[in-house]
Write an enzyme that holds these catalytic residues in place. Sequence first.
Site, PDB file in Angstrom:
ATOM      1  N   GLU A   1       0.833   4.049   1.417  1.00 26.91           N
ATOM      2  CA  GLU A   1       1.134   4.626   2.737  1.00 26.91           C
ATOM      3  C   GLU A   1       2.192   3.807   3.467  1.00 26.91           C
ATOM      4  O   GLU A   1       3.118   4.356   4.070  1.00 26.91           O
ATOM      5  CB  GLU A   1      -0.133   4.739   3.596  1.00 26.91           C
ATOM      6  CG  GLU A   1       0.156   5.439   4.921  1.00 26.91           C
ATOM      7  CD  GLU A   1      -0.999   5.432   5.904  1.00 26.91           C
ATOM      8  OE1 GLU A   1      -0.721   5.452   7.121  1.00 26.91           O
ATOM      9  OE2 GLU A   1      -2.167   5.401   5.467  1.00 26.91           O
TER      10      GLU A   1
ATOM     11  N   HIS B   1       0.862  -1.189   0.000  1.00 26.93           N
ATOM     12  CA  HIS B   1       0.000   0.000   0.000  1.00 26.93           C
ATOM     13  C   HIS B   1       0.899   1.240   0.000  1.00 26.93           C
ATOM     14  O   HIS B   1       1.904   1.268   0.717  1.00 26.93           O
ATOM     15  CB  HIS B   1      -0.916   0.005   1.231  1.00 26.93           C
ATOM     16  CG  HIS B   1      -1.921   1.113   1.214  1.00 26.93           C
ATOM     17  ND1 HIS B   1      -1.609   2.397   1.607  1.00 26.93           N
ATOM     18  CD2 HIS B   1      -3.223   1.153   0.825  1.00 26.93           C
ATOM     19  CE1 HIS B   1      -2.685   3.163   1.471  1.00 26.93           C
ATOM     20  NE2 HIS B   1      -3.671   2.434   0.999  1.00 26.93           N
TER      21      HIS B   1
END
Length: 318
Positions: free
Chosen positions: A131, A129
Amino acid sequence: MSLPPLTLYLAAPRGFCAGVDRAIKIVEMALEKWGAPVYVRHEIVHNKYVVDGLRAKGAVFVKELDDCPDDRPVIFSAHGVPKAVPAEATRREMVYVDATCPLVSKVHIEAERHHAGGLQMVMIGHAGHPETVGTMGQLPDGEVILVETVADVATITPRDPDKLAFITQTTLSVDDTADIVAALQARFPAIVGPHKEDICYATTNRQGAVKAMAPKADAMLVIGAPNSSNSKRLVEVGRSAGCAYAQLVQRAEDIDWRALEGISSIGITAGASAPEVLVNEVIEAFRTRFDLTVEQVETAQENVEFKVPRVLREPAGA
């Protein structure tokens, strides 16, 4: 022919959070200030409708900095970027604006602080991901161990079990994360946690509203993108809170009406990067098929707002 009755429960809070709102504003203000094209590294937020709208205004979405020319502004997405990215932009003398959500930046600062104090980091997050990639990229390779599940906790081999700290992705399931934290604390009693939970207010609030709404509803729809972490978590939270049919839809055209035959109530919410216009579109789609009663299920109120970077508040040429 009369329409069948349906109660539509509308979760509140839902939809845009302050970090998403700020990130979209940053792209719009950059286009106003510098004109098109403005380059954006990764989708500014995980929502096709939002990205398509910004693309139409002149934003160009790219995977990496290598895909950007040196002489046009570039914006980093709300999810955050590894340290190497702004360093490379600086080396190339590019104009860049960092749209990283301030609550993600808070986790970055935390990681650096613990690292400076001699602690190895454990990050609770989803591999790949943006992030997670951005947060792990704040520290040198090998300094952050990624944990995705309770089972992972048993398999990690830190350098020193007494010198550990944990951080989390901001968009995780509150309940799943609590289980992983408990497993970490059981195995590594000395592990240091954040002063305040890393999972952000918006993730927590949206999951709280779903928990209150799910037991009342025969079915539940989450409006959000398939690559949106927080939206996918809302589907999982709905199912675990007692709603057997919980599905993710990007917009009204994705609704499987056959699966909803015979229901008398439905819950609707939206992920943090889904605009309210898509919520209204879904409500209108139900209104054409049912005699609709809309009830709001409010569990929290939000008034968080983040400032855009100063460079965008100054006139061009300043």
